[in-house]
Design a protein around this motif. Structure first.
Motif, PDB file in Angstrom:
ATOM      1  N   UNK A  46      69.477  27.900  48.051  1.00  0.00           N
ATOM      2  CA  UNK A  46      68.673  28.747  47.154  1.00  0.00           C
ATOM      3  C   UNK A  46      67.624  27.895  46.456  1.00  0.00           C
ATOM      4  N   UNK A  47      66.423  28.454  46.329  1.00  0.00           N
ATOM      5  CA  UNK A  47      65.282  27.777  45.719  1.00  0.00           C
ATOM      6  C   UNK A  47      64.961  28.452  44.381  1.00  0.00           C
ATOM      7  N   UNK A 104      79.777  47.715  52.457  1.00  0.00           N
ATOM      8  CA  UNK A 104      80.832  47.001  51.738  1.00  0.00           C
ATOM      9  C   UNK A 104      80.330  46.151  50.580  1.00  0.00           C
ATOM     10  N   UNK A 105      79.021  45.884  50.524  1.00  0.00           N
ATOM     11  CA  UNK A 105      78.522  44.983  49.493  1.00  0.00           C
ATOM     12  C   UNK A 105      77.115  45.361  49.076  1.00  0.00           C
ATOM     13  N   UNK A 106      76.761  44.968  47.860  1.00  0.00           N
ATOM     14  CA  UNK A 106      75.399  45.115  47.368  1.00  0.00           C
ATOM     15  C   UNK A 106      74.524  44.007  47.950  1.00  0.00           C
ATOM     16  N   UNK A 107      73.203  44.105  47.801  1.00  0.00           N
ATOM     17  CA  UNK A 107      72.340  42.993  48.234  1.00  0.00           C
ATOM     18  C   UNK A 107      72.730  41.698  47.521  1.00  0.00           C
ATOM     19  N   UNK A 108      72.480  40.577  48.172  1.00  0.00           N
ATOM     20  CA  UNK A 108      72.777  39.291  47.549  1.00  0.00           C
ATOM     21  C   UNK A 108      71.992  39.156  46.247  1.00  0.00           C
ATOM     22  N   UNK A 109      72.575  38.484  45.260  1.00  0.00           N
ATOM     23  CA  UNK A 109      71.911  38.388  43.952  1.00  0.00           C
ATOM     24  C   UNK A 109      70.763  37.390  43.898  1.00  0.00           C
ATOM     25  N   UNK A 110      70.552  36.616  44.951  1.00  0.00           N
ATOM     26  CA  UNK A 110      69.421  35.680  45.003  1.00  0.00           C
ATOM     27  C   UNK A 110      68.594  35.985  46.244  1.00  0.00           C
ATOM     28  N   UNK A 111      67.324  35.666  46.162  1.00  0.00           N
ATOM     29  CA  UNK A 111      66.423  35.849  47.300  1.00  0.00           C
ATOM     30  C   UNK A 111      66.413  34.555  48.114  1.00  0.00           C
ATOM     31  N   UNK A 112      66.992  34.614  49.319  1.00  0.00           N
ATOM     32  CA  UNK A 112      67.023  33.432  50.189  1.00  0.00           C
ATOM     33  C   UNK A 112      66.209  33.670  51.453  1.00  0.00           C
ATOM     34  N   UNK A 113      65.200  34.533  51.365  1.00  0.00           N
ATOM     35  CA  UNK A 113      64.420  34.909  52.550  1.00  0.00           C
ATOM     36  C   UNK A 113      63.081  34.186  52.654  1.00  0.00           C
ATOM     37  N   UNK A 114      62.695  33.472  51.611  1.00  0.00           N
ATOM     38  CA  UNK A 114      61.360  32.874  51.568  1.00  0.00           C
ATOM     39  C   UNK A 114      61.332  31.568  52.363  1.00  0.00           C
ATOM     40  N   UNK A 115      60.325  31.443  53.242  1.00  0.00           N
ATOM     41  CA  UNK A 115      60.119  30.205  54.004  1.00  0.00           C
ATOM     42  C   UNK A 115      58.858  29.512  53.499  1.00  0.00           C
ATOM     43  N   UNK A 122      59.355  26.978  61.186  1.00  0.00           N
ATOM     44  CA  UNK A 122      60.749  26.953  61.615  1.00  0.00           C
ATOM     45  C   UNK A 122      61.591  27.923  60.808  1.00  0.00           C
ATOM     46  N   UNK A 123      62.885  27.963  61.095  1.00  0.00           N
ATOM     47  CA  UNK A 123      63.753  28.993  60.509  1.00  0.00           C
ATOM     48  C   UNK A 123      64.259  28.677  59.107  1.00  0.00           C
ATOM     49  N   UNK A 124      64.046  27.475  58.586  1.00  0.00           N
ATOM     50  CA  UNK A 124      64.650  27.113  57.313  1.00  0.00           C
ATOM     51  C   UNK A 124      64.078  27.963  56.169  1.00  0.00           C
ATOM     52  N   UNK A 125      64.988  28.471  55.331  1.00  0.00           N
ATOM     53  CA  UNK A 125      64.592  29.259  54.161  1.00  0.00           C
ATOM     54  C   UNK A 125      65.561  28.963  53.027  1.00  0.00           C
ATOM     55  N   UNK A 126      65.103  29.206  51.823  1.00  0.00           N
ATOM     56  CA  UNK A 126      65.943  28.930  50.670  1.00  0.00           C
ATOM     57  C   UNK A 126      66.001  27.464  50.289  1.00  0.00           C
ATOM     58  N   UNK A 127      65.178  26.617  50.882  1.00  0.00           N
ATOM     59  CA  UNK A 127      65.213  25.180  50.607  1.00  0.00           C
ATOM     60  C   UNK A 127      64.460  24.886  49.312  1.00  0.00           C
ATOM     61  N   UNK A 128      65.092  24.116  48.438  1.00  0.00           N
ATOM     62  CA  UNK A 128      64.472  23.807  47.146  1.00  0.00           C
ATOM     63  C   UNK A 128      63.773  22.455  47.126  1.00  0.00           C
ATOM     64  N   UNK A 129      63.534  21.854  48.304  1.00  0.00           N
ATOM     65  CA  UNK A 129      62.679  20.665  48.343  1.00  0.00           C
ATOM     66  C   UNK A 129      61.281  21.044  47.844  1.00  0.00           C
ATOM     67  N   UNK A 187      82.601  24.534  52.274  1.00  0.00           N
ATOM     68  CA  UNK A 187      81.436  24.020  52.982  1.00  0.00           C
ATOM     69  C   UNK A 187      80.176  24.771  52.622  1.00  0.00           C
ATOM     70  N   UNK A 188      79.193  24.736  53.525  1.00  0.00           N
ATOM     71  CA  UNK A 188      77.869  25.272  53.221  1.00  0.00           C
ATOM     72  C   UNK A 188      77.373  26.168  54.372  1.00  0.00           C
ATOM     73  N   UNK A 189      76.410  27.041  54.072  1.00  0.00           N
ATOM     74  CA  UNK A 189      75.965  27.386  52.725  1.00  0.00           C
ATOM     75  C   UNK A 189      76.537  28.733  52.329  1.00  0.00           C
ATOM     76  N   UNK A 190      76.889  28.858  51.061  1.00  0.00           N
ATOM     77  CA  UNK A 190      77.694  29.987  50.602  1.00  0.00           C
ATOM     78  C   UNK A 190      77.057  31.326  50.934  1.00  0.00           C
ATOM     79  N   UNK A 191      75.745  31.438  50.789  1.00  0.00           N
ATOM     80  CA  UNK A 191      75.050  32.705  50.991  1.00  0.00           C
ATOM     81  C   UNK A 191      74.665  32.951  52.436  1.00  0.00           C
ATOM     82  N   UNK A 192      74.900  31.983  53.301  1.00  0.00           N
ATOM     83  CA  UNK A 192      74.494  32.132  54.697  1.00  0.00           C
ATOM     84  C   UNK A 192      75.685  31.945  55.639  1.00  0.00           C
TER      85      UNK A 192
END
Length: 312
Positions: free
Chosen positions: A266-267, A161-172, A176-183, A231-236
């Motif tokens: 997203x980072x 139903x959809x193409x891959x997401x336009x941003x890469x949110x897989x990088x840790x 722990x499980x957190x990914x896509x954090x721009x800290x 709310x959050x997060x749009x891509x997840x």
């Protein structure tokens, strides 16, 4: 006296329904009585009032410009689901943006609530913190409803139903499980505060749940067919939760995203190497292209003049 009158009316309807089931009433009357019985099971008063919402849609071609279309929704057939607006988050910049967004969101839901829109708070992982509140009791007591398809625990990206997401949110960049954090230097905190953000008021006929079946039961009981996700997060979570956009589309709900009251995880150090703001916009465009339209929060705060007057 009012409670007694309401009880007597319900008992009268139930007696007539029993007669209909026994075959002593005409089918047309039986259907009318069934509708009346369903209406009396609603907990939120169904008041008059029509929202005028401007839907933004996109074709599946990347070059296709957005298309704007007006729609009218009954406020009493509309619900808002607030996804994971926690008091804190392991990603501190994400928590900062939630704190910046929460007062604006509260203003929208407060005015929408006053117009008759149902409000569902869904701080996933923190529901147990509200277990002894009337907001949990109300939704747990909603009449059970059978969904047309299975409600999934998580709705992953669907390549049919959809193409891959336009941003890469897989990088840790931390344990722990957190990914896509721009800290700059993310630090995982497994026990962060999962209360709803304190700027978001839980009050009145509001309910609290992150359970897809509970939320579906409540939507059906309250006859809410127009569902707004914010709310959050749009891509997840906004896309993937059991009450998120993908699942609600599978359930054939008329779902939309509130595009000015959401944020992506997203980072900019990751593809496509754009700003955080542009990354969020790209996810919103993906949703508009493949899943559902988006609206602005202001569309939920007022009704068409005169549409909220008594009908008789």
């Amino acid at each position: 006296m009012l409670h007694s009158d309401h009880r007597s009316r319900r008992q009268f309807v139930q007696s007539l329904l029993q007669g209909a089931m026994a075959g002593t009433l005409a089918p047309s009357l039986a259907s009318l009585l069934a509708a009346e019985s369903a209406a009396t099971s609603r907990q939120i008063p169904p008041v008059p009032g029509v929202l005028s919402v401007e839907l933004r849609k996109r074709g599946k071609e990347a070059s296709a410009p957005p298309v704007m279309e007006m729609a009218e929704w009954n406020a009493s057939e509309t619900a808002i689901i607030i996804c994971d607006m926690w008091a804190d988050h392991p990603c501190k910049l994400a928590a900062h943006r939630v704190g910046r967004m929460a007062p604006r969101m509260n203003e929208v839901i407060s005015k929408a609530r006053d117009r008759g829109v149902a409000i569902i708070h869904a701080p996933s992982g923190g529901i147990q913190l509200y277990e002894d509140t009337p907001y949990r009791k109300r939704i747990k007591e909603a009449k059970p409803a059978k969904p047309p398809v299975k409600i999934q625990g998580w709705c992953y990206l669907n390549p049919e139903k959809e193409a891959p997401l336009p941003v890469d949110d897989t990088v840790k960049r931390t344990d722990g499980p957190i990914r896509g954090c721009d800290d700059p230097f993310p630090t995982y905190q497994p026990n962060h505060d999962r209360h709803e953000h304190p700027a978001l008021k839980i009050i009145g006929y509001d309910v609290i749940s992150a359970n897809g079946q509970e939320i579906y039961n409540f939507l059906e009981q309250e006859q809410r067919k127009n569902i707004v996700l914010m709310g959050v997060h749009t891509n997840m979570c906004v896309l993937g939760r059991p009450f998120g956009i993908r699942q609600l589309r599978y359930l054939n709900k008329n779902v939309v995203l509130c595009r000015d009251l959401t944020d992506a995880l997203y980072d900019p150090r990751d593809k496509p190497y754009v700003s955080h703001t542009r990354g969020t916009e790209m996810i919103i465009e993906h949703i508009e292209r493949y899943w559902c339209p988006s609206i602005l929060g202001k569309d939920l705060t007022q009704v068409i003049p005169g549409s909220d007057n008594p009908t008789s």
